[in-house]
Write an enzyme that holds these catalytic residues in place. Structure first.
Site, PDB file in Angstrom:
ATOM      1  N   ASN A  92       0.938  -1.155  -0.026  1.00  0.00           N
ATOM      2  CA  ASN A  92      -0.122   0.238   0.044  1.00  0.00           C
ATOM      3  C   ASN A  92       0.815   1.266   0.100  1.00  0.00           C
ATOM      4  O   ASN A  92       1.874   1.202   0.588  1.00  0.00           O
ATOM      5  CB  ASN A  92      -0.884   0.008   1.264  1.00  0.00           C
ATOM      6  CG  ASN A  92      -1.807  -1.213   1.234  1.00  0.00           C
ATOM      7  OD1 ASN A  92      -1.955  -1.762   0.250  1.00  0.00           O
ATOM      8  ND2 ASN A  92      -2.390  -1.312   2.366  1.00  0.00           N
ATOM      9  N   HIS A 109       6.214  -0.809  -2.474  1.00  0.00           N
ATOM     10  CA  HIS A 109       5.602   0.061  -3.728  1.00  0.00           C
ATOM     11  C   HIS A 109       5.672   1.433  -3.550  1.00  0.00           C
ATOM     12  O   HIS A 109       4.986   2.144  -4.251  1.00  0.00           O
ATOM     13  CB  HIS A 109       4.301  -0.576  -4.022  1.00  0.00           C
ATOM     14  CG  HIS A 109       4.300  -1.804  -4.619  1.00  0.00           C
ATOM     15  ND1 HIS A 109       3.224  -2.689  -4.848  1.00  0.00           N
ATOM     16  CD2 HIS A 109       5.253  -2.743  -5.177  1.00  0.00           C
ATOM     17  CE1 HIS A 109       3.593  -3.969  -5.221  1.00  0.00           C
ATOM     18  NE2 HIS A 109       4.806  -3.970  -5.494  1.00  0.00           N
ATOM     19  N   CYS A 117      12.584  12.662  -7.692  1.00  0.00           N
ATOM     20  CA  CYS A 117      12.735  13.445  -8.520  1.00  0.00           C
ATOM     21  C   CYS A 117      13.596  12.761  -9.646  1.00  0.00           C
ATOM     22  O   CYS A 117      14.453  11.733  -9.613  1.00  0.00           O
ATOM     23  CB  CYS A 117      14.105  14.559  -7.932  1.00  0.00           C
ATOM     24  SG  CYS A 117      14.536  15.509  -9.106  1.00  0.00           S
ATOM     25  N   GLY A 175      -5.295  -9.231   3.365  1.00  0.00           N
ATOM     26  CA  GLY A 175      -5.859  -8.123   2.390  1.00  0.00           C
ATOM     27  C   GLY A 175      -5.105  -7.750   0.933  1.00  0.00           C
ATOM     28  O   GLY A 175      -5.244  -6.774   0.590  1.00  0.00           O
ATOM     29  N   THR A 176      -4.787  -9.018   0.441  1.00  0.00           N
ATOM     30  CA  THR A 176      -4.250  -8.870  -0.965  1.00  0.00           C
ATOM     31  C   THR A 176      -4.682 -10.089  -2.002  1.00  0.00           C
ATOM     32  O   THR A 176      -4.944 -11.384  -1.485  1.00  0.00           O
ATOM     33  CB  THR A 176      -2.767  -8.789  -1.003  1.00  0.00           C
ATOM     34  OG1 THR A 176      -2.049  -8.548  -1.927  1.00  0.00           O
ATOM     35  CG2 THR A 176      -1.962  -9.995  -0.525  1.00  0.00           C
ATOM     36  N   ASN A 201      -7.792 -12.916   4.808  1.00  0.00           N
ATOM     37  CA  ASN A 201      -8.523 -12.160   3.368  1.00  0.00           C
ATOM     38  C   ASN A 201      -9.895 -12.229   3.565  1.00  0.00           C
ATOM     39  O   ASN A 201     -10.581 -13.012   3.925  1.00  0.00           O
ATOM     40  CB  ASN A 201      -8.063 -12.505   2.143  1.00  0.00           C
ATOM     41  CG  ASN A 201      -7.890 -11.533   1.175  1.00  0.00           C
ATOM     42  OD1 ASN A 201      -7.272 -10.517   1.277  1.00  0.00           O
ATOM     43  ND2 ASN A 201      -8.521 -11.885  -0.004  1.00  0.00           N
ATOM     44  N   ALA A 219     -10.783  -7.839   7.529  1.00  0.00           N
ATOM     45  CA  ALA A 219      -9.653  -7.565   8.325  1.00  0.00           C
ATOM     46  C   ALA A 219      -9.597  -6.931   9.699  1.00  0.00           C
ATOM     47  O   ALA A 219      -9.088  -7.234  10.626  1.00  0.00           O
ATOM     48  CB  ALA A 219      -8.689  -6.633   7.409  1.00  0.00           C
TER      49      ALA A 219
HETATM   50  C1  BV8 Z   1       8.485  -5.943 -11.266  1.00  0.00           C
HETATM   51  C2  BV8 Z   1       1.562   0.909  -6.667  1.00  0.00           C
HETATM   52  C3  BV8 Z   1      10.853  -6.717 -11.961  1.00  0.00           C
HETATM   53  C4  BV8 Z   1       1.015   1.825  -7.587  1.00  0.00           C
HETATM   54  C5  BV8 Z   1       1.413  -1.212  -7.417  1.00  0.00           C
HETATM   55  C6  BV8 Z   1       3.470  -9.115 -17.912  1.00  0.00           C
HETATM   56  C7  BV8 Z   1       3.880  -8.263 -18.307  1.00  0.00           C
HETATM   57  C8  BV8 Z   1       4.529  -7.134 -17.614  1.00  0.00           C
HETATM   58  C9  BV8 Z   1       4.773  -7.408 -16.078  1.00  0.00           C
HETATM   59  C10 BV8 Z   1       4.534  -8.475 -15.601  1.00  0.00           C
HETATM   60  C11 BV8 Z   1       4.024  -9.676 -16.497  1.00  0.00           C
HETATM   61  N1  BV8 Z   1       3.760 -10.639 -15.707  1.00  0.00           N
HETATM   62  C12 BV8 Z   1       4.148 -10.193 -14.226  1.00  0.00           C
HETATM   63  C13 BV8 Z   1       4.735  -8.993 -14.445  1.00  0.00           C
HETATM   64  C14 BV8 Z   1       5.386  -8.378 -13.276  1.00  0.00           C
HETATM   65  C15 BV8 Z   1       4.270  -7.335 -12.823  1.00  0.00           C
HETATM   66  C16 BV8 Z   1       2.867  -8.229 -12.350  1.00  0.00           C
HETATM   67  O1  BV8 Z   1       2.668  -8.747 -11.401  1.00  0.00           O
HETATM   68  N2  BV8 Z   1       1.764  -8.101 -13.268  1.00  0.00           N
HETATM   69  C17 BV8 Z   1       0.578  -8.581 -13.067  1.00  0.00           C
HETATM   70  C18 BV8 Z   1      -0.303  -7.636 -13.317  1.00  0.00           C
HETATM   71  C19 BV8 Z   1       0.574  -9.904 -13.660  1.00  0.00           C
HETATM   72  N3  BV8 Z   1       4.808  -6.862 -11.731  1.00  0.00           N
HETATM   73  C20 BV8 Z   1       5.683  -5.792 -11.882  1.00  0.00           C
HETATM   74  O2  BV8 Z   1       5.762  -5.095 -12.822  1.00  0.00           O
HETATM   75  C21 BV8 Z   1       6.464  -5.233 -10.648  1.00  0.00           C
HETATM   76  N4  BV8 Z   1       7.795  -4.767 -10.896  1.00  0.00           N
HETATM   77  O3  BV8 Z   1       8.068  -7.200 -11.789  1.00  0.00           O
HETATM   78  O4  BV8 Z   1       9.912  -5.715 -11.745  1.00  0.00           O
HETATM   79  C22 BV8 Z   1      11.134  -7.500 -10.834  1.00  0.00           C
HETATM   80  C23 BV8 Z   1      10.653  -8.627 -10.406  1.00  0.00           C
HETATM   81  C24 BV8 Z   1      11.100  -9.424  -9.493  1.00  0.00           C
HETATM   82  C25 BV8 Z   1      12.104  -8.727  -8.281  1.00  0.00           C
HETATM   83  C26 BV8 Z   1      12.397  -7.429  -8.764  1.00  0.00           C
HETATM   84  C27 BV8 Z   1      11.854  -6.769  -9.851  1.00  0.00           C
HETATM   85  C28 BV8 Z   1       5.813  -3.858  -9.873  1.00  0.00           C
HETATM   86  C29 BV8 Z   1       4.312  -4.251  -9.570  1.00  0.00           C
HETATM   87  C30 BV8 Z   1       3.960  -2.696  -8.536  1.00  0.00           C
HETATM   88  C31 BV8 Z   1       2.730  -2.091  -9.298  1.00  0.00           C
HETATM   89  N5  BV8 Z   1       2.225  -1.166  -8.288  1.00  0.00           N
HETATM   90  N6  BV8 Z   1       0.827  -0.447  -6.783  1.00  0.00           N
HETATM   91  C32 BV8 Z   1      -0.438   2.351  -7.017  1.00  0.00           C
HETATM   92  O5  BV8 Z   1      -0.638   1.993  -5.630  1.00  0.00           O
HETATM   93  O6  BV8 Z   1      -0.873   3.148  -7.677  1.00  0.00           O
HETATM   94  S1  BV8 Z   1       0.593  -2.675  -7.638  1.00  0.00           S
HETATM   95  C33 BV8 Z   1      -0.989  -2.566  -6.657  1.00  0.00           C
HETATM   96  O7  BV8 Z   1      -1.813  -3.739  -7.087  1.00  0.00           O
HETATM   97  C34 BV8 Z   1      -0.773  -2.825  -5.227  1.00  0.00           C
HETATM   98  O8  BV8 Z   1       0.238  -2.118  -4.826  1.00  0.00           O
HETATM   99  C35 BV8 Z   1      -0.759  -4.401  -4.936  1.00  0.00           C
HETATM  100  O9  BV8 Z   1       0.780  -4.731  -5.291  1.00  0.00           O
HETATM  101  C36 BV8 Z   1      -1.301  -4.910  -6.184  1.00  0.00           C
HETATM  102  C37 BV8 Z   1      -2.202  -5.663  -5.801  1.00  0.00           C
HETATM  103  O10 BV8 Z   1      -3.385  -4.993  -5.136  1.00  0.00           O
HETATM  104  P1  BV8 Z   1      -3.742  -5.589  -3.784  1.00  0.00           P
HETATM  105  O11 BV8 Z   1      -3.064  -4.722  -2.720  1.00  0.00           O
HETATM  106  O12 BV8 Z   1      -3.928  -7.058  -3.712  1.00  0.00           O
HETATM  107  O13 BV8 Z   1      -5.373  -4.900  -4.003  1.00  0.00           O
HETATM  108  P2  BV8 Z   1      -6.449  -5.863  -4.889  1.00  0.00           P
HETATM  109  O14 BV8 Z   1      -7.628  -4.936  -5.017  1.00  0.00           O
HETATM  110  O15 BV8 Z   1      -6.048  -6.545  -5.977  1.00  0.00           O
HETATM  111  O16 BV8 Z   1      -6.925  -6.992  -3.644  1.00  0.00           O
HETATM  112  C38 BV8 Z   1      -7.379  -6.508  -2.529  1.00  0.00           C
HETATM  113  C39 BV8 Z   1      -7.855  -7.791  -1.518  1.00  0.00           C
HETATM  114  O17 BV8 Z   1      -8.631  -7.261  -0.364  1.00  0.00           O
HETATM  115  C40 BV8 Z   1      -8.837  -8.878  -2.406  1.00  0.00           C
HETATM  116  O18 BV8 Z   1      -8.233 -10.085  -2.244  1.00  0.00           O
HETATM  117  C41 BV8 Z   1     -10.181  -8.493  -1.572  1.00  0.00           C
HETATM  118  O19 BV8 Z   1     -10.866  -9.766  -1.272  1.00  0.00           O
HETATM  119  C42 BV8 Z   1      -9.364  -8.280   0.072  1.00  0.00           C
HETATM  120  N7  BV8 Z   1     -10.206  -7.313   0.537  1.00  0.00           N
HETATM  121  C43 BV8 Z   1     -11.174  -6.150   0.402  1.00  0.00           C
HETATM  122  N8  BV8 Z   1     -11.936  -5.952   1.543  1.00  0.00           N
HETATM  123  C44 BV8 Z   1     -11.224  -6.525   2.544  1.00  0.00           C
HETATM  124  C45 BV8 Z   1     -10.508  -7.618   1.922  1.00  0.00           C
HETATM  125  N9  BV8 Z   1      -9.570  -8.289   2.893  1.00  0.00           N
HETATM  126  C46 BV8 Z   1      -9.806  -8.261   4.174  1.00  0.00           C
HETATM  127  N10 BV8 Z   1     -10.729  -7.191   4.733  1.00  0.00           N
HETATM  128  C47 BV8 Z   1     -11.686  -6.311   3.973  1.00  0.00           C
HETATM  129  N11 BV8 Z   1     -12.452  -5.617   4.409  1.00  0.00           N
END
Ligand code: BV8
Length: 232
Positions: A92, A109, A117, A175-176, A201, A219
């Site tokens: 987050n 993140h 910068c 929560g992810t 979750n 959560a």
């Molecule tokens: C990287 C910041 C190399 C921005 C975020 C194919 C093509 C291109 C890239 C890739 C590919 N395949 C894989 C990749 C890599 C890519 C990736 O994973 N893509 C996905 C789409 C397949 N990853 C990257 O590019 C990362 N960098 O790989 O660099 C590397 C590799 C290894 C080591 C070093 C370097 C960078 C990814 C970062 C992107 N930035 N955030 C911003 O915030 O605006 S991502 C963003 O979404 C979040 O930060 C988080 O990481 C991600 C998932 O979000 P969640 O937090 O899980 O939220 P979501 O809504 O999805 O889920 C919420 C959950 O909570 C649900 O399950 C729900 O049921 C639950 N919930 C809801 N309410 C509650 C609850 N639980 C409990 N209580 C509640 N009340």
């Protein structure tokens, strides 16, 4: 399992949902309002910097209207009272863990309240808005961007995270959705290195099957109950 001595916690948008911060993948969530490619990639920023700066300016401004919820408060209590090793790795970019009082927090993140910068590459604390192109406090250039890790960019402090996962005897994911790497792979890394793994979750996630134990619920209820178990 024996009482844990070394806990790594991974949090995602779900821990902030009950504080009123949109998650990414829920109905009407952040990514529904925008295409990921347009607001959370370097290419999107180059294509339309005002759209991206505005997207983050609005989320930064919204921080003033939300507060930590019982899940953040429970983790802050764990941080204060647990006498073993603890690291809260959060995906987050909000500041709710810190505002609840947690100290051992790592924003893999980046953070809304930080600026990066593009000229001197320093990270500096930031409040306010970027769309009027404020000057970098370090080099004066007007090239600040959100200090947030976009898709295709390297998350922060990966070495420190993997070292913590290697040493952990308990890994807890809160929560992810398990949709984004490398964070989504941490459970496997921890499990392979001998940690017990627990998921808290709202619903089963893409990675639930990797956890020794997965509890479904809000959560705000699950996390205080789990912290009570650990501190008892
Ligand atoms: C990287 C910041 C190399 C921005 C975020 C194919 C093509 C291109 C890239 C890739 C590919 N395949 C894989 C990749 C890599 C890519 C990736 O994973 N893509 C996905 C789409 C397949 N990853 C990257 O590019 C990362 N960098 O790989 O660099 C590397 C590799 C290894 C080591 C070093 C370097 C960078 C990814 C970062 C992107 N930035 N955030 C911003 O915030 O605006 S991502 C963003 O979404 C979040 O930060 C988080 O990481 C991600 C998932 O979000 P969640 O937090 O899980 O939220 P979501 O809504 O999805 O889920 C919420 C959950 O909570 C649900 O399950 C729900 O049921 C639950 N919930 C809801 N309410 C509650 C609850 N639980 C409990 N209580 C509640 N009340």
């Amino acid at each position: 399992m024996a009482a844990p001595r070394n806990i790594v916690i991974l949090t995602g948008a779900g821990i902030s949902a009950e504080s009123g911060i949109d998650t990414f993948r829920a109905e009407g969530g952040l990514w529904e309002q925008h295409r990921i490619e347009d607001v959370a990639t370097p290419e999107g920023f180059e294509r339309d910097p005002d759209l991206v700066l505005n997207f983050y300016d609005m989320r930064r401004a919204a921080l003033a209207t939300v507060a930590p919820n019982p899940a953040h408060e429970a983790l802050a209590r764990l941080d204060a009272e647990f006498d073993g090793e603890l690291l809260i790795v959060t995906q987050n970019v909000d500041d709710l863990h810190e505002r609840a009082g947690a100290r051992r927090v790592l924003h893999m993140h980046g953070e809304l309240k930080s600026a990066l910068c593009r000229i001197c590459e320093r990270r500096t604390p930031f409040e306010g808005t970027m769309r009027q192109r404020p000057a970098c406090p370090m080099c004066e250039s007007r090239s600040l961007r959100p200090d947030v890790v976009w898709f295709g960019e390297m998350p922060y402090e990966m070495d420190r995270i993997y070292a913590a996962l290697r040493a952990a005897d308990l890994f807890v994911s809160i929560g992810t959705s398990g949709a984004v790497y490398p964070a989504a792979g941490f459970v496997r890394d921890a499990r392979e290195m001998g940690a017990h793994t627990l998921e808290l979750n709202l619903e089963r996630s893409e990675g639930s099957h990797w956890f020794h134990e997965s509890r479904q619920g809000r959560a705000g209820e699950l996390v205080p109950a789990w912290v009570e178990e650990i501190l008892r």
